[in-house]
Design an enzyme around this catalytic site. Sequence first.
Site, PDB file in Angstrom:
ATOM      1  N   ASP A   1       0.840  -1.549  -0.068  1.00  0.00           N
ATOM      2  CA  ASP A   1      -0.129   0.175  -0.008  1.00  0.00           C
ATOM      3  C   ASP A   1       0.664   1.337  -0.001  1.00  0.00           C
ATOM      4  O   ASP A   1       0.346   2.442  -0.273  1.00  0.00           O
ATOM      5  CB  ASP A   1      -0.849  -0.116   1.046  1.00  0.00           C
ATOM      6  CG  ASP A   1      -0.342  -0.176   2.470  1.00  0.00           C
ATOM      7  OD1 ASP A   1       0.877  -0.034   2.552  1.00  0.00           O
ATOM      8  OD2 ASP A   1      -0.883   0.156   3.468  1.00  0.00           O
ATOM      9  N   HIS A   2       1.938   1.177   0.398  1.00  0.00           N
ATOM     10  CA  HIS A   2       2.929   2.697   0.303  1.00  0.00           C
ATOM     11  C   HIS A   2       3.699   3.030  -0.772  1.00  0.00           C
ATOM     12  O   HIS A   2       4.076   3.961  -0.836  1.00  0.00           O
ATOM     13  CB  HIS A   2       4.016   2.055   1.489  1.00  0.00           C
ATOM     14  CG  HIS A   2       3.303   2.499   2.958  1.00  0.00           C
ATOM     15  ND1 HIS A   2       2.418   1.921   3.504  1.00  0.00           N
ATOM     16  CD2 HIS A   2       3.697   3.445   3.902  1.00  0.00           C
ATOM     17  CE1 HIS A   2       2.179   2.272   4.778  1.00  0.00           C
ATOM     18  NE2 HIS A   2       2.961   3.132   5.134  1.00  0.00           N
TER      19      HIS A   2
ATOM     20  N   ASP B   1       3.616  -0.659  11.271  1.00  0.00           N
ATOM     21  CA  ASP B   1       3.286   0.499  10.916  1.00  0.00           C
ATOM     22  C   ASP B   1       2.467   1.121  12.338  1.00  0.00           C
ATOM     23  O   ASP B   1       1.748   0.361  12.976  1.00  0.00           O
ATOM     24  CB  ASP B   1       2.204   0.561  10.078  1.00  0.00           C
ATOM     25  CG  ASP B   1       1.802   1.887   9.578  1.00  0.00           C
ATOM     26  OD1 ASP B   1       2.226   2.347   8.256  1.00  0.00           O
ATOM     27  OD2 ASP B   1       1.203   2.520   9.843  1.00  0.00           O
TER      28      ASP B   1
ATOM     29  N   SER C   1       6.142   7.710  12.764  1.00  0.00           N
ATOM     30  CA  SER C   1       6.071   6.386  12.056  1.00  0.00           C
ATOM     31  C   SER C   1       6.726   5.417  13.080  1.00  0.00           C
ATOM     32  O   SER C   1       7.730   5.606  13.640  1.00  0.00           O
ATOM     33  CB  SER C   1       6.363   6.374  10.866  1.00  0.00           C
ATOM     34  OG  SER C   1       6.579   5.058  10.320  1.00  0.00           O
TER      35      SER C   1
ATOM     36  N   ARG D   1      -1.568  12.656   9.849  1.00  0.00           N
ATOM     37  CA  ARG D   1      -0.371  13.495  10.141  1.00  0.00           C
ATOM     38  C   ARG D   1      -0.338  14.587   9.096  1.00  0.00           C
ATOM     39  O   ARG D   1      -0.553  14.607   8.108  1.00  0.00           O
ATOM     40  CB  ARG D   1       0.973  12.674  10.214  1.00  0.00           C
ATOM     41  CG  ARG D   1       0.683  11.645  11.354  1.00  0.00           C
ATOM     42  CD  ARG D   1       2.157  10.728  11.315  1.00  0.00           C
ATOM     43  NE  ARG D   1       2.099  10.134  12.658  1.00  0.00           N
ATOM     44  CZ  ARG D   1       2.591   8.699  12.533  1.00  0.00           C
ATOM     45  NH1 ARG D   1       3.150   8.429  11.352  1.00  0.00           N
ATOM     46  NH2 ARG D   1       2.403   7.887  13.933  1.00  0.00           N
TER      47      ARG D   1
ATOM     48  N   ARG E   1       8.744   3.336  11.567  1.00  0.00           N
ATOM     49  CA  ARG E   1       9.694   2.680  10.689  1.00  0.00           C
ATOM     50  C   ARG E   1      11.052   2.630  11.539  1.00  0.00           C
ATOM     51  O   ARG E   1      11.614   3.553  12.037  1.00  0.00           O
ATOM     52  CB  ARG E   1       9.863   3.704   9.820  1.00  0.00           C
ATOM     53  CG  ARG E   1      10.490   5.186   9.888  1.00  0.00           C
ATOM     54  CD  ARG E   1      10.391   6.050   8.758  1.00  0.00           C
ATOM     55  NE  ARG E   1       8.859   6.429   8.290  1.00  0.00           N
ATOM     56  CZ  ARG E   1       8.395   7.613   7.940  1.00  0.00           C
ATOM     57  NH1 ARG E   1       9.384   8.483   7.632  1.00  0.00           N
ATOM     58  NH2 ARG E   1       7.335   7.838   7.689  1.00  0.00           N
TER      59      ARG E   1
END
Length: 754
Positions: free
Chosen positions: A95-96, A160, A643, A448, A645
């Site tokens: 999806d990213h 995520d 995030s 965000r 990440r």
Amino acid sequence: MAFDIEMIKKVYENMPSRVDKARELVGRPLTLTEKILYNHLWNGTPSQVFKRGVDYVDFAPDRVACQDATAQMALLQFMHAGKSKVAVPTTVHCDHLIQAKIDAATDLARAKTQSNEVFDFLSSVSNKYGIGFWKPGAGIIHQVVLENYAFPGGMMIGTDSHTVNAGGLGMVAIGVGGADAVDVMSGMAWELKFPKLIGVKLTGKLSGWTAPKDVILKVAGILTVKGGTGAIVEYFGEGATAMSCTGKGTICNMGAEIGATTSTFGYDASMGRYLRSTNRADVADAADKIAPYLTGDPEVYANPEQYFDQVIEINLSELEPHLNGPFTPDLATPISKMKDEAIKNNWPLQIQVGLIGSCTNSSYEDISRAASLARQVAAKNLKTKAEFTITPGSEVVRSTIERDGFIDTFHKIGATVFANACGPCIGMWDREGAEKEERNTIVHSFNRNFSKRADGNPNTLAFVGSPELVTAMAIAGDLGFNPLTDKLINEDGEEVMLDAPTGDELPEKGFYAEDPGFQAPAEDGSGVQVVVNPTSERLQLLAPFDAWDGKNITGAKLLIKAFGKCTTDHISMAGPWLRFRGHLDNISNNMLIGAVNAYNQKTNSVKNQLTGQYDAVPAVARAYKAAGVPSIVVGDHNYGEGSSREHAAMEPRFLGVKAVLVKSFARIHETNLKKQGLLGLTFANEADYDKIQEDDTINFLDLTEFAPGKPLTLEFVHANGTKDIILANHTYNAGQIGWFVAGSALNLIAAGKA
């Protein structure tokens, strides 16, 4: 039938006895959060009481979910774990990596060409290790999880930060770094400090222009971006039960923006309706049988101050629509005050673009309410003044809203429908003219709104609102427009007002999709080959990080003293950098390029102490690494906000950073640093931040005595020969110190010692 129904039934089978035992041990009624946590202890039946905010606890999550940008690094790490199959149900969602530019079909086709290598890798590695794979275009991870996998009373982790979205269906769902996911996929316990509890009592009922999004926008204004750190937020009350399941998901989704570990709601009729509408009647039936265990005890909600560490009460009948921003999601402004605030702060009043959708607000209910406003454009002879885009959350939602005529309605007002993907919300938006960096205003229903977040332009002021409010403001094209009180001038010069939005909680004809986009893994993946081209610029097999040599770190150089807000977007940007998420060396070229250097107030400009010259942060880090010189990073409050990440931790580790010393950490980032073998430290005295000078050399004086609860002592030697001794606190327990000693948590897993 639901995915993994036997696993869900097992969770429900264990829950009554485990919750009853926990209630007996604790000696009082339990919140929903406590029930779920005590039912998911790694050792099974509870045998002790855990202290909130103090005790580290091992849990056994029910499932893991990964999005494509983070899945690359997580699965590259999992390949080193020596396992033939994941130990718990796991999914990967593409999806990213789909950039929004023209329209859904064009953008998806381009992404499949540009990122084919990555998608093929994720597909094959999923096939090999028993992981469910959701293909590009299937939808955004959190919407797909809500539609297919989330279940009341469950516990899941995801790579995520907005994994917390599943709290809308009564889960404890927590965002983590990839290394945490690897632990659980490998069959190991997952460690979390037992959270504090924040209760939010919702009274009254939403109506008119006010939406579930306004609840979390209000809460963000109260708690700020770090007010929920170390806590789980539990919503309850008549206002909660009157709200749709997907509305609850919206609220939980943006709980990530207050730093909360996660947020959740008790099981109720709206969740049952949603489960049945998404073809999971078997889950609803099973949940109905143990319903009292899937919500907080009545005594808790009757006297919340006795059971929560903090209680907030919001009357939904009095709640006003909000717009939050710009540049931070906790700057909350009621719509009635927005015009005055905009004028006072010189925010551009003309709205250039309105964007709805994303993982936060892409439900059928969201889209139907926005469509009710779009229909008024023609009915009232209006013209939409701003550009307008829609990002559906999944192929199921997209197909359903197309069948029900909503997409046609949006097209009639000139809207663009993007692919079922993150798109602009994650910075994957090729916005025409953004490179000019002109000052402008956009409004969106995302979560965000950090600087550069949506389009890469530091001068784009982004405001967060509900889909219906964003739609109304895009029609008006005016940041000062209040649809509750203000009139618009239509094409005939007449004054008209927009009617309040209306919509359906669930589609009357049910959800529909010809192909939802799911690929089941092979029953036996032993013969599946996962190939990574050694010359690829997108993917790179990992090499283990070096273990600690057992000595004090000495002669370290200050790489950067970051000033002010330093989110994971500042540490490891998304947008165009997403293409390197599977290549640690290449993506490390974005390390800290968005952080502001405290000494010159510039980004990506730090002093190389070896040459005396200023250069890009990654270049200076590489110079230190090549010379065998360790480095450290210094930061401000809530360092690593945003995030999940783990690249923001892996990149410094890869480029020779040994420690990150800050005033305070965001939870996920601190854990990610620990997992990768870095020292995540906080100032014992925050004022010591000001003592650190640009040319400092740092020596650890007692790292050889590294132990739980024992601060570390650092010597900062200044260029003029003077010194400052600074005390640094840490939260490492014995197991986490083991990660540091081994070089990373993964090193322990691979050695079979974790």
